[in-house]
Scaffold this active site. Structure first.
Site, PDB file in Angstrom:
ATOM      1  N   GLY A 143      67.354 -50.540  -4.952  1.00 55.29           N
ATOM      2  CA  GLY A 143      68.258 -51.676  -5.110  1.00 55.29           C
ATOM      3  C   GLY A 143      68.482 -52.395  -3.795  1.00 55.29           C
ATOM      4  N   GLY A 191      61.342 -50.978 -14.866  1.00 59.06           N
ATOM      5  CA  GLY A 191      60.508 -51.210 -13.698  1.00 59.06           C
ATOM      6  C   GLY A 191      59.774 -49.931 -13.354  1.00 59.06           C
ATOM      7  CG  HIS A 210      74.604 -43.017  -5.756  1.00 61.98           C
ATOM      8  ND1 HIS A 210      75.087 -44.285  -5.498  1.00 61.98           N
ATOM      9  CD2 HIS A 210      73.264 -43.171  -5.916  1.00 61.98           C
ATOM     10  CE1 HIS A 210      74.091 -45.147  -5.487  1.00 61.98           C
ATOM     11  NE2 HIS A 210      72.968 -44.483  -5.727  1.00 61.98           N
TER      12      HIS A 210
END
Length: 313
Positions: free
Chosen positions: A72, A146, A275
């Protein structure tokens, strides 16, 4: 004049870097390693947040390329307004696919098979047996197809799901089948037992998983988020979790880090990991390979790879 590169790693420990570049180490510390105005290639420190990532950008008047070490780029985008036109922003495609896909399967399997319950029972020395859902014969919907979404599918297939459906920003055809556009999500959601979010955070995907999206998920479905926290409306998700209608496994949350006392910590049917999709032992060798390849291209004035956008274009 020798081009200057800011690296969050010790250049001496990376084999294959071009010798005709000048490397300065900066991993987000309070002091810059040199004048940001003299930096030509900026490798953003990994997992340091927006404040650290963008701090040198207003002074990087000569920078030609900004390379993230994440898939990202949302943590860097707020600082792009400070850069002159023509600066290329590159992401870390190829670095995180293996680790993120591995964690995705971990979250799916742990949630379906009740691993958190087993751990709690073990702490109490309780033997809790019984039937649990399997991934086999389930219908899986991947939202965001993706390179990471494709890597997730690669690892899903051996578990014999009944069907894997793919959604991305625009429709296309792959070797494994069609990729549907986001606009078809309302029709596809009611058939999915497992919904996996692996989409980047953009203006289009922010709040994508809202009350309407969640309401269309079938009763008993599992939502897995390995994308970004703000892709999901936390308030809407909490309402569904507290009703017991769906369950969730979240590697990312909004807000993040999730503060103490937040109701999401103790919502029924939710598994939370902090995360950790990217930071594994697989990260460093892949990151180094990307940087070696990218900086050799830069030194030879060849086109860079993984270019997400060019400022001013």
């Amino acid at each position: 004049m020798t081009s200057r590169v800011w690296l969050p790693f010790d250049a001496a420990g990376i084999k294959g870097l071009p010798e005709n570049l000048d490397y300065l180490f900066w991993d987000g510390g309070p002091d810059f390693p040199g004048d940001p105005a003299e930096c030509d290639f900026y490798v953003v420190p990994y997992m340091k947040g927006t404040d650290v990532s963008v701090r040198p950008l207003p002074r990087m008047t000569s920078v030609q390329a900004v390379q993230t070490l994440s898939a990202g780029i949302d943590h860097v985008q707020p600082g792009l307004k400070y850069l002159r036109d023509g600066v290329q922003l590159c992401n870390a495609r190829g670095v995180h696919e293996a680790s993120t896909a591995e964690l995705t399967l971990t979250l799916v399997l742990a949630s379906l098979r009740g691993i958190p319950d087993f751990v709690r029972a073990q702490d109490k020395e309780e033997w809790r047996s019984g039937f649990r859902p399997a991934l086999a014969d389930k219908s899986v919907l991947i939202v965001g197809y993706g390179s990471i979404g494709a890597a997730i599918e690669d690892r899903l297939v051996p578990f014999e799901p009944a069907r894997i459906t793919r959604i991305a920003r625009s429709s296309r055809t792959t070797e494994r089948g069609p990729v549907h556009p986001f606009t078809e999500a309302p029709a596809l959601l009611p058939e999915a037992d497992v919904v996996i979010l692996s989409t980047p955070l953009t203006d289009t995907t922010r709040g994508l998983v809202n009350a309407d999206f969640l309401a269309r998920m079938k009763d008993g479905a599992l939502l897995v988020n390995v994308a970004r926290g703000p892709v999901v409306d936390t308030k809407a998700l909490l309402a569904e979790l507290e009703s017991g209608r769906i369950t969730a496994a979240l590697d990312v949350t909004d807000p993040e880090p999730l503060p103490q006392g937040h109701p999401l910590w103790h919502a029924p049917g939710v598994l939370i990991s902090p995360h950790v999709g990217g930071p594994t032992s697989a990260f460093l060798p892949r990151a180094e390979r990307l940087l070696v390849a990218q900086l050799n291209r830069f030194a030879r004035r060849e086109p860079l790879v993984n270019v997400v956008l060019t400022t001013g274009a």
